[in-house]
Enzyme design. Structure first.
Site, PDB file in Angstrom:
ATOM      1  NE  ARG A  33     -29.192   0.265 -68.717  1.00 13.96           N
ATOM      2  CZ  ARG A  33     -27.797   1.688 -68.075  1.00 13.96           C
ATOM      3  NH1 ARG A  33     -26.704   1.077 -68.486  1.00 13.96           N
ATOM      4  NH2 ARG A  33     -28.798   2.074 -67.559  1.00 13.96           N
ATOM      5  CD  GLU A 184     -35.284  11.263 -63.280  1.00 15.14           C
ATOM      6  OE1 GLU A 184     -35.221  10.782 -65.277  1.00 15.14           O
ATOM      7  OE2 GLU A 184     -34.414  10.081 -62.750  1.00 15.14           O
ATOM      8  CE  LYS A 226     -36.857   7.940 -63.222  1.00 16.54           C
ATOM      9  NZ  LYS A 226     -37.149   6.813 -64.024  1.00 16.54           N
ATOM     10  CB  SER A 268     -32.658   2.138 -59.066  1.00 11.79           C
ATOM     11  OG  SER A 268     -32.392   1.414 -60.844  1.00 11.79           O
ATOM     12  N   GLY A 269     -30.507   4.368 -59.761  1.00 12.77           N
ATOM     13  CA  GLY A 269     -29.472   5.791 -60.189  1.00 12.77           C
ATOM     14  C   GLY A 269     -28.502   4.580 -59.740  1.00 12.77           C
ATOM     15  N   GLY A 270     -28.318   3.336 -59.978  1.00 12.37           N
ATOM     16  CA  GLY A 270     -27.215   2.539 -59.530  1.00 12.37           C
ATOM     17  C   GLY A 270     -26.791   1.332 -58.726  1.00 12.37           C
ATOM     18  NE  ARG A 299     -28.900   2.696 -64.148  1.00  7.87           N
ATOM     19  CZ  ARG A 299     -27.784   2.883 -63.963  1.00  7.87           C
ATOM     20  NH1 ARG A 299     -26.955   2.991 -63.798  1.00  7.87           N
ATOM     21  NH2 ARG A 299     -28.686   4.935 -63.029  1.00  7.87           N
TER      22      ARG A 299
HETATM   23  P1  13P Z   1     -32.162   4.090 -63.399  1.00 10.12           P
HETATM   24  O1  13P Z   1     -33.458   3.065 -62.267  1.00 10.12           O
HETATM   25  O2  13P Z   1     -31.654   2.828 -64.308  1.00 10.12           O
HETATM   26  O3  13P Z   1     -31.687   5.215 -62.585  1.00 10.12           O
HETATM   27  O4  13P Z   1     -33.041   4.529 -64.448  1.00 10.12           O
HETATM   28  C1  13P Z   1     -34.419   5.877 -64.095  1.00 10.12           C
HETATM   29  C2  13P Z   1     -34.816   6.684 -65.187  1.00 10.12           C
HETATM   30  O5  13P Z   1     -34.959   6.774 -65.965  1.00 10.12           O
HETATM   31  C3  13P Z   1     -33.445   6.821 -64.934  1.00 10.12           C
HETATM   32  O6  13P Z   1     -33.504   8.530 -65.434  1.00 10.12           O
END
Ligand code: 13P
Length: 345
Positions: A33, A184, A226, A268-270, A299
């Site tokens: 990042r 998650e 999550k 959010s996953g990208g 992100r």
């Molecule tokens: P993102 O929202 O960037 O996907 O990150 C969330 C997260 O904690 C991934 O493990």
């Protein structure tokens, strides 16, 4: 285990109008990042960046119920000597901790991974509780589009089962330590796959997850799920409307997630920042489900602030403004009150 106390924390984590800030990038991930803004990743620069976020008063007080920290951060002090944990507590945000140790290739399943970190976890959780953590996170990764789909198609049943069993064992250990587990299982959005395929795989993964949680004795009132949203692969030629993503995501959740789970906080996953907000908003506009549904974004909450900051002190205010804006937009989306016109200006 005090399930009443765990439930109270879980409910607070998904307070309407608020969500979770995922600031738990590993040292390797945050370097990537920082590379994108030509900033060296050092213990001090990582501290400065995260301290800036945690001191954004209105974003934190109004829209952040909890923060997922990395091991380094939960032990770190701000420039003035206050611990970062005390700073977020003063903002009424609950400290949380990433406890998985990342992924490693899963033997016998080419292209697939298993998340590590169960060894010694009981002792680490006890220490994190002392340091102030009241919730934890473990991320399992399910890749639909692993290379070489000719040998066999991913994800395999074996990889799904192994990852979900680890998630369930982690969750049971967390509850034993009076820490709320964020569970998650991330179905990755990279690749060419269709939204149908994401829908199908997410359903299989969540079904299997709740079987494993049951078998390990995890109390669903004391977890936060999550998940990913149901979206087409990033490279899929046919992208989906906001309504389709929202409708399919709700359908999968209703088909697989028991109503005793108090809250769901998406990764959010990208997804682009605004897409992540629009999708969450539409899910809550449609509503008609039992859980509080919000964000646990990394992100999608931090990216615009990161680009405003660029590693420079003089950009502190601009970065806080950018962070506040995204936190506010997502806070509105968590109650279905966001509108694209609010993004301007
Ligand atoms: P993102 O929202 O960037 O996907 O990150 C969330 C997260 O904690 C991934 O493990």
């Amino acid at each position: 285990m005090d399930i009443g106390a765990l439930n109270a924390i879980a409910v607070k984590m998904v307070t309407p109008g608020q969500g979770i800030l995922a600031a738990d990038e590993s040292t390797g991930t945050i370097k990537k990042r920082f590379d994108s803004i030509n900033t060296e990743s050092t213990e001090t620069s990582r501290r400065d960046w995260r301290e800036m976020l945690f001191r954004t008063d209105k974003a934190m007080q109004d829209h952040v119920s909890g923060v997922i920290l990395y091991d380094e951060t939960i032990r770190q002090n701000a420039a003035d000597g206050t611990s970062l944990v005390d700073i977020m507590r003063a903002q009424d945000a609950i400290p949380g901790i990433k406890v998985d140790a990342g992924t490693t290739p899963l033997a016998g399943r080419p292209g697939e991974t298993i998340t590590q970190g169960l060894d010694g976890l009981r002792e680490r959780l006890a220490e994190y509780y002392e340091l102030g953590a009241r919730f934890a996170k473990w991320r399992a990764v399910i890749d639909i589009s692993a290379p070489d789909q000719t040998t066999y198609r991913t994800p395999s049943r074996g990889a799904i089962k192994a990852n979900n069993q680890s998630l369930a064992r982690y969750a049971a250990l967390c509850q034993e330590a009076n820490i709320v587990p964020i569970v998650e299982p991330e179905v990755l959005m990279g690749g060419y796959h269709t939204i149908d395929r994401c829908h199908e795989v997410t359903e299989i993964v969540l079904n299997s997850l709740f079987t494993e949680l049951y078998e390990q004795g995890v109390k669903l009132e004391g977890i936060i799920l999550k998940p990913n949203m149901v979206v087409p692969g990033k490279k899929c030629p046919k992208q989906a409307s906001v309504e389709e993503v929202a409708t399919r995501t709700i359908k999968v959740l209703k088909d697989t997630v028991p109503s005793s789970v108090p809250g769901i906080a998406f990764l959010s996953g990208g997804q682009d920042n605004e897409d992540a907000t629009a999708h969450l908003d539409m899910i809550n506009k449609i509503g008609n489900f039992t859980w509080n549904i919000t964000y646990s974004y990394g992100r999608a909450l931090q990216q615009s602030a990161l680009f405003a900051w660029k590693g420079k002190k003089e950009n502190y205010d601009a970065a806080q403004k950018a962070f506040y804006h995204r936190a506010r937009m997502n806070g509105l989306a968590s109650t279905g009150e966001w509108d694209a016109s609010l993004e301007k200006g």
